[in-house]
Design an enzyme around this catalytic site. Structure first.
Site, short mmCIF file in Angstrom:
data_model
loop_
_atom_site.label_atom_id
_atom_site.label_comp_id
_atom_site.label_asym_id
_atom_site.label_seq_id
_atom_site.Cartn_x
_atom_site.Cartn_y
_atom_site.Cartn_z
N ASN A 24 0.80 -1.23 0.00
CA ASN A 24 0.00 0.00 0.00
C ASN A 24 0.84 1.29 0.00
O ASN A 24 0.44 2.31 0.53
CB ASN A 24 -1.02 -0.03 1.15
CG ASN A 24 -0.35 -0.14 2.51
OD1 ASN A 24 0.87 -0.13 2.60
ND2 ASN A 24 -1.14 -0.21 3.56
N HIS A 36 4.08 4.16 4.44
CA HIS A 36 3.88 4.01 5.90
C HIS A 36 3.94 5.40 6.53
O HIS A 36 4.69 6.25 6.08
CB HIS A 36 5.02 3.15 6.49
CG HIS A 36 5.10 3.23 7.98
ND1 HIS A 36 4.34 2.43 8.81
CD2 HIS A 36 5.80 4.07 8.80
CE1 HIS A 36 4.59 2.77 10.08
NE2 HIS A 36 5.48 3.74 10.09
P1 GDP Z 1 -1.27 1.45 8.58
O1 GDP Z 1 -1.01 2.17 9.88
O2 GDP Z 1 -2.38 2.06 7.76
O3 GDP Z 1 -0.01 1.26 7.76
O4 GDP Z 1 -1.82 -0.02 8.95
P2 GDP Z 1 -1.44 -1.05 10.13
O5 GDP Z 1 -0.54 -0.42 11.14
O6 GDP Z 1 -2.74 -1.65 10.60
O7 GDP Z 1 -0.67 -2.21 9.37
C1 GDP Z 1 0.69 -2.06 9.00
C2 GDP Z 1 0.85 -2.55 7.59
O8 GDP Z 1 0.56 -3.97 7.54
C3 GDP Z 1 -0.11 -1.95 6.56
O9 GDP Z 1 0.30 -0.70 6.06
C4 GDP Z 1 -0.09 -3.01 5.47
O10 GDP Z 1 1.09 -2.94 4.67
C5 GDP Z 1 -0.05 -4.30 6.29
N1 GDP Z 1 -1.40 -4.80 6.58
C6 GDP Z 1 -2.35 -4.25 7.40
N2 GDP Z 1 -3.47 -4.99 7.44
C7 GDP Z 1 -3.22 -6.06 6.61
C8 GDP Z 1 -3.99 -7.20 6.25
O11 GDP Z 1 -5.14 -7.39 6.67
N3 GDP Z 1 -3.38 -8.09 5.39
C9 GDP Z 1 -2.12 -7.91 4.92
N4 GDP Z 1 -1.61 -8.84 4.08
N5 GDP Z 1 -1.36 -6.84 5.25
C10 GDP Z 1 -1.90 -5.93 6.08
#
Ligand code: GDP
Length: 138
Positions: free
Chosen positions: A113, A116
């Site tokens: 995505n 970060h």
């Molecule tokens: P962020 O703060 O929006 O980056 O999201 P999070 O801290 O929840 O998650 C960290 C990173 O893990 C995200 O930016 C994604 O690259 C990955 N990620 C989060 N949720 C998922 C998921 O449900 N599946 C997978 N494969 N990767 C995820």
């Protein structure tokens, strides 16, 4: 009051050639680039960075992805930098990201995505220290 946050342009965005466009979006949004470097992190380094997610089902896949190619690490500064960068990034899943956000424009999936951004002051301070020494913040 001016605040600092930490950001990474992730390997998918670098591979697709979006690093320059993402940096331009960040600068256009009023962030000052305090530190910047392109580097390759190992799998253990990615695991250390994302240790808060170590119990999550996607931890293995996420850390493999984050060590799959070069990244650009950034320290950014502006008023309300942490919240404003989160807004500019858009939702974690690009399918839910608002029009005009970095993830809407450049992300391919919930994992790959594009960017970060720190989610709070404590995280920002840990993440800046993980990648940069004090003398590199200018
Ligand atoms: P962020 O703060 O929006 O980056 O999201 P999070 O801290 O929840 O998650 C960290 C990173 O893990 C995200 O930016 C994604 O690259 C990955 N990620 C989060 N949720 C998922 C998921 O449900 N599946 C997978 N494969 N990767 C995820």
């Amino acid at each position: 009051m001016s605040q600092r946050t930490f950001s990474i342009i992730k390997p998918d965005a670098i591979r697709k050639g979006h690093a320059g466009a993402i940096l331009a979006d960040i600068e256009k949004a009023g962030f000052r680039i305090v530190a910047i470097k392109k580097l390759f992190i190992s799998k253990p380094q990615a695991e250390g960075f994302y240790y808060v997610h170590k119990e999550r089902p996607f931890f293995e896949s996420l850390t493999t992805f984050m060590s799959s190619g070069p990244i650009v690490a950034l320290v950014l500064e502006k008023e309300n930098a942490i919240a404003d960068l989160r807004r500019l990034m858009g939702a974690t899943n690009p399918a839910n990201a608002e029009e005009g956000t970095i993830r809407k424009k450049y992300a391919g999936s919930i994992e790959e995505n594009a960017i970060h951004g720190s989610d709070g002051e404590e995280t920002a301070s840990f993440e800046i220290g993980y990648f940069f020494a004090g003398h590199e913040l200018v």
